[in-house]
Design an enzyme around this catalytic site. Structure first.
Site, PDB file in Angstrom:
ATOM      1  N   ARG A 261       4.141  19.991   7.028  1.00 56.41           N
ATOM      2  CA  ARG A 261       5.052  18.914   7.415  1.00 56.41           C
ATOM      3  C   ARG A 261       6.306  19.379   8.159  1.00 56.41           C
ATOM      4  O   ARG A 261       6.827  18.670   8.999  1.00 56.41           O
ATOM      5  CB  ARG A 261       5.401  18.037   6.213  1.00 56.41           C
ATOM      6  CG  ARG A 261       4.160  17.349   5.612  1.00 56.41           C
ATOM      7  CD  ARG A 261       4.495  16.241   4.632  1.00 56.41           C
ATOM      8  NE  ARG A 261       5.104  15.112   5.288  1.00 56.41           N
ATOM      9  CZ  ARG A 261       6.387  14.858   5.324  1.00 56.41           C
ATOM     10  NH1 ARG A 261       7.232  15.647   4.680  1.00 56.41           N
ATOM     11  NH2 ARG A 261       6.859  13.830   5.979  1.00 56.41           N
TER      12      ARG A 261
ATOM     13  N   GLU B 137       0.809  -1.232   0.000  1.00 58.31           N
ATOM     14  CA  GLU B 137       0.000   0.000   0.000  1.00 58.31           C
ATOM     15  C   GLU B 137       0.828   1.262   0.000  1.00 58.31           C
ATOM     16  O   GLU B 137       0.777   2.045   0.948  1.00 58.31           O
ATOM     17  CB  GLU B 137      -0.807   0.057   1.306  1.00 58.31           C
ATOM     18  CG  GLU B 137      -1.949  -0.855   1.404  1.00 58.31           C
ATOM     19  CD  GLU B 137      -2.521  -0.871   2.826  1.00 58.31           C
ATOM     20  OE1 GLU B 137      -1.932  -0.286   3.750  1.00 58.31           O
ATOM     21  OE2 GLU B 137      -3.564  -1.484   3.001  1.00 58.31           O
TER      22      GLU B 137
ATOM     23  N   GLY C 208       1.785   5.023  -0.451  1.00 58.52           N
ATOM     24  CA  GLY C 208       1.100   6.293  -0.635  1.00 58.52           C
ATOM     25  C   GLY C 208       2.128   7.308  -1.103  1.00 58.52           C
ATOM     26  O   GLY C 208       2.211   7.665  -2.277  1.00 58.52           O
ATOM     27  N   ARG C 209       2.966   7.710  -0.159  1.00 52.23           N
ATOM     28  CA  ARG C 209       3.990   8.729  -0.420  1.00 52.23           C
ATOM     29  C   ARG C 209       4.845   8.411  -1.657  1.00 52.23           C
ATOM     30  O   ARG C 209       5.093   9.285  -2.489  1.00 52.23           O
ATOM     31  CB  ARG C 209       4.902   8.818   0.806  1.00 52.23           C
ATOM     32  CG  ARG C 209       5.871   9.978   0.784  1.00 52.23           C
ATOM     33  CD  ARG C 209       6.896   9.837   1.932  1.00 52.23           C
ATOM     34  NE  ARG C 209       6.309   9.518   3.191  1.00 52.23           N
ATOM     35  CZ  ARG C 209       5.941  10.389   4.124  1.00 52.23           C
ATOM     36  NH1 ARG C 209       6.172  11.674   3.934  1.00 52.23           N
ATOM     37  NH2 ARG C 209       5.392   9.994   5.250  1.00 52.23           N
TER      38      ARG C 209
ATOM     39  N   CYS D  53      -0.229  32.951  10.514  1.00 54.37           N
ATOM     40  CA  CYS D  53       0.051  33.672  11.740  1.00 54.37           C
ATOM     41  C   CYS D  53       0.517  32.712  12.830  1.00 54.37           C
ATOM     42  O   CYS D  53      -0.251  32.332  13.720  1.00 54.37           O
ATOM     43  CB  CYS D  53      -1.208  34.415  12.170  1.00 54.37           C
ATOM     44  SG  CYS D  53      -0.798  35.708  13.312  1.00 54.37           S
ATOM     45  N   GLU D  54       1.758  32.294  12.728  1.00 54.90           N
ATOM     46  CA  GLU D  54       2.329  31.353  13.680  1.00 54.90           C
ATOM     47  C   GLU D  54       3.846  31.328  13.468  1.00 54.90           C
ATOM     48  O   GLU D  54       4.307  31.213  12.334  1.00 54.90           O
ATOM     49  CB  GLU D  54       1.724  29.965  13.392  1.00 54.90           C
ATOM     50  CG  GLU D  54       2.296  28.881  14.219  1.00 54.90           C
ATOM     51  CD  GLU D  54       1.233  27.993  14.879  1.00 54.90           C
ATOM     52  OE1 GLU D  54       0.037  28.327  14.830  1.00 54.90           O
ATOM     53  OE2 GLU D  54       1.634  26.991  15.457  1.00 54.90           O
TER      54      GLU D  54
ATOM     55  N   TYR E 103       0.989  14.212   1.205  1.00 49.65           N
ATOM     56  CA  TYR E 103       0.652  14.835   2.498  1.00 49.65           C
ATOM     57  C   TYR E 103       0.836  16.359   2.471  1.00 49.65           C
ATOM     58  O   TYR E 103       1.128  16.957   3.490  1.00 49.65           O
ATOM     59  CB  TYR E 103       1.443  14.181   3.641  1.00 49.65           C
ATOM     60  CG  TYR E 103       1.259  12.675   3.673  1.00 49.65           C
ATOM     61  CD1 TYR E 103       0.034  12.137   4.055  1.00 49.65           C
ATOM     62  CD2 TYR E 103       2.269  11.806   3.293  1.00 49.65           C
ATOM     63  CE1 TYR E 103      -0.170  10.766   4.052  1.00 49.65           C
ATOM     64  CE2 TYR E 103       2.080  10.428   3.295  1.00 49.65           C
ATOM     65  CZ  TYR E 103       0.856   9.916   3.674  1.00 49.65           C
ATOM     66  OH  TYR E 103       0.660   8.559   3.670  1.00 49.65           O
TER      67      TYR E 103
ATOM     68  N   TYR F  75       6.500  17.759  11.709  1.00 44.51           N
ATOM     69  CA  TYR F  75       7.479  16.666  11.849  1.00 44.51           C
ATOM     70  C   TYR F  75       8.920  17.132  11.687  1.00 44.51           C
ATOM     71  O   TYR F  75       9.810  16.278  11.519  1.00 44.51           O
ATOM     72  CB  TYR F  75       7.272  15.599  10.762  1.00 44.51           C
ATOM     73  CG  TYR F  75       5.855  15.191  10.487  1.00 44.51           C
ATOM     74  CD1 TYR F  75       5.101  14.512  11.438  1.00 44.51           C
ATOM     75  CD2 TYR F  75       5.276  15.445   9.241  1.00 44.51           C
ATOM     76  CE1 TYR F  75       3.803  14.105  11.146  1.00 44.51           C
ATOM     77  CE2 TYR F  75       3.981  15.041   8.952  1.00 44.51           C
ATOM     78  CZ  TYR F  75       3.253  14.378   9.918  1.00 44.51           C
ATOM     79  OH  TYR F  75       1.971  13.982   9.630  1.00 44.51           O
TER      80      TYR F  75
HETATM   81  N1  LLP Z   1      -1.132   1.912   4.856  1.00 41.96           N
HETATM   82  C1  LLP Z   1      -1.514   2.316   6.066  1.00 41.96           C
HETATM   83  C2  LLP Z   1      -2.336   1.456   6.885  1.00 41.96           C
HETATM   84  C3  LLP Z   1      -1.125   3.574   6.539  1.00 41.96           C
HETATM   85  O1  LLP Z   1      -1.502   3.957   7.744  1.00 41.96           O
HETATM   86  C4  LLP Z   1      -0.347   4.426   5.720  1.00 41.96           C
HETATM   87  C5  LLP Z   1       0.067   5.750   6.185  1.00 41.96           C
HETATM   88  C6  LLP Z   1       0.022   3.959   4.457  1.00 41.96           C
HETATM   89  C7  LLP Z   1      -0.387   2.697   4.052  1.00 41.96           C
HETATM   90  C8  LLP Z   1       0.829   4.784   3.505  1.00 41.96           C
HETATM   91  O2  LLP Z   1       2.053   5.157   4.001  1.00 41.96           O
HETATM   92  P1  LLP Z   1       3.098   5.878   3.006  1.00 41.96           P
HETATM   93  O3  LLP Z   1       3.442   4.886   1.933  1.00 41.96           O
HETATM   94  O4  LLP Z   1       2.438   7.070   2.437  1.00 41.96           O
HETATM   95  O5  LLP Z   1       4.228   6.227   3.869  1.00 41.96           O
HETATM   96  N2  LLP Z   1       1.139  12.589   7.440  1.00 41.96           N
HETATM   97  C9  LLP Z   1       2.399  11.864   7.552  1.00 41.96           C
HETATM   98  C10 LLP Z   1       2.266  10.460   7.065  1.00 41.96           C
HETATM   99  C11 LLP Z   1       1.183   9.656   7.764  1.00 41.96           C
HETATM  100  C12 LLP Z   1       1.043   8.286   7.206  1.00 41.96           C
HETATM  101  C13 LLP Z   1      -0.129   7.593   7.780  1.00 41.96           C
HETATM  102  N3  LLP Z   1      -0.330   6.274   7.280  1.00 41.96           N
HETATM  103  C14 LLP Z   1       3.463  12.638   6.777  1.00 41.96           C
HETATM  104  O6  LLP Z   1       3.178  13.694   6.239  1.00 41.96           O
HETATM  105  O7  LLP Z   1       4.625  12.224   6.756  1.00 41.96           O
END
Ligand code: LLP
Length: 420
Positions: free
Chosen positions: A319, A280, A282-283, A350-351, A379, A323
């Protein structure tokens, strides 16, 4: 003039046509990541599926693009599911995650006929069983297991500590058996397999291999204790991308190929089989394909700091504030000039923490110059807010020298249409 082009379109033309701040995706880069993942995440021992974790960035245009490559969708809310429905993607390839799905969201997903619910805890399991019975809808389930692997990443995006809010901890057999036994009794819901996800922006391949090894041992244990075999296994996402020069992530395609080979070997050793392996990302699918273009406004020197103020900020990219995330940027129209001044890139929210890049060397900047930050595709838009009533920027896909608007810029009226 040497300049930065995204999908063959130079930043000035993009800014003139669509305004700034502007998120721009290089469409071909997204397609390449999708292709690399699908081609390399394959095995002749079991089925495989690449599922896009849409929390990284969801839009109808993107969903359509990825669905055409055979990719499935991880959604974590009714809103993300709605986006998938609007895009007309195959519901059988939708996986519904989340640690507190509402009854309404569960019913929406059951009625839409999604492929899988990823159950996070015992209470959710009981609610899902009841709602499926009430609506006479069948579905498959993966149970999210927290394998307790700690990976090197920011604490806020680590998900596999024993006390994590996500999933059932691997040692908590009481809860795991409770879910398995409950689902055995349900005429509508079938336990298809297990899921784990250890965190995000993880660069070292070792953590993923450790998690995969742990989950395969777990499958062997479930075979012994519960007679379960040939299930599906989802290994989540979390693959790191390049934000700054020092980052050296394993390319997505290679990571996918490595994980499949690793799974094949570990399965052989442990004497279990799986019917499907799922990943899965995402990023890694969209992060490096995305850029944000800003216009430089005022500038000031404060102590030793040279501030550049841009026309967006933490409201379009939280981000760094959240983080300490690091980014790289350029002045696209001063591409070939020497970087000789150290700047702090701050937003207009404003921060005090509204910083995008704490310290970066750039050529001498002037008001009106464009400034483009790299790797903002994941993100960024999805975590954007209306803080200070700034409208969310527009989003553009660029490819082969042409740009198309996929999400409009949010206007003041858009924000006020919800007021009563
Ligand atoms: N699968 C599950 C169950 C997840 O919780 C996540 C991310 C992914 C897949 C995808 O992860 P990726 O491949 O995108 O790393 N907002 C944070 C990232 C939070 C990720 C939450 N879950 C950021 O900006 O770094």
């Amino acid at each position: 003039m040497e300049t930065l082009r995204i999908g063959g379109v130079d930043c000035r033309s993009l800014a003139d046509e669509f305004g700034t701040p502007l998120y721009v995706y290089d469409e071909a880069k997204i397609m390449k990541q999708a292709d690399d993942a699908v081609l390399n995440f394959s095995s002749d021992k079991f089925d495989t599926e690449v599922v896009y974790a849409s929390k990284a960035f969801s839009s109808v245009a993107l969903f359509k693009l990825l669905a055409a490559q055979g990719i499935g969708f991880d959604v974590v809310s009714g809103g993300e599911l709605y986006c998938a429905m609007k895009a007309g993607v195959g519901m059988d390839k939708v996986y519904f995650h989340g640690n507190n799905k509402s009854d309404q969201e569960i019913e929406m997903a059951l009625d839409a006929g999604i492929g899988y619910f990823v159950i996070d805890n015992v209470m959710e399991c009981n609610r899902l069983v009841g709602l499926a019975e009430k609506r006479k809808r069948s579905t498959k389930v993966l149970l999210r297991i927290n394998p307790g692997i700690s990976a090197h990443t920011h604490e806020y995006i680590m998900t596999s500590k024993p006390d994590s809010k996500f999933g059932i901890y691997i040692e908590n057999k009481e809860h795991i058996y409770n879910v398995i036994d409950t689902l055995k009794e349900s005429p509508y819901i079938r336990l298809a397999g297990f899921h784990s996800h250890i965190g995000s922006q993880i660069i070292d391949a070792e953590s993923f291999e450790k998690a995969l090894g742990t989950m395969i041992e777990f499958l062997a244990e479930m075979k012994r204790s519960k007679g379960l075999d040939n299930l599906e296994l989802s290994i989540g996402g979390g693959f790191g991308i390049k934000y700054v020069a020092e980052d050296d992530p394993v390319p997505l395609g290679q990571m996918c190929a490595n994980l499949v080979r690793y799974a094949e070997e570990a399965l052989k050793k442990s004497g279990v089989t799986i019917s499907k392996l799922i990943t899965e990302p995402g990023r890694a699918m969209v992060g490096e394909a995305g850029y944000t273009i800003y216009t430089i406004g005022d500038m000031k020197k404060s102590g030793d700091k040279n501030y550049i103020f841009v026309d967006g900020g933490m409201s379009d990219n939280i981000r760094h504030a959240l983080y300490d995330a690091e980014y790289t940027c350029v002045l696209p129209e001063k591409f070939s000039k020497e970087s000789q001044i150290s700047y702090c890139i701050a937003g207009k929210n404003c921060e005090s923490g509204d910083i995008l890049i704490a310290d970066i060397m750039l050529p001498e900047a002037e008001t009106g110059d464009l400034l483009t930050i790299y790797s903002t595709g994941a993100y960024g838009y999805s975590m954007a807010s209306n803080y200070n009533r700034l409208g969310r920027p527009a989003v553009v896909f660029a490819r082969d020298g042409k740009a198309r608007l996929i999400i409009k810029r949010e206007t003041y009226e858009d924000q006020y249409r919800l007021e009563v």
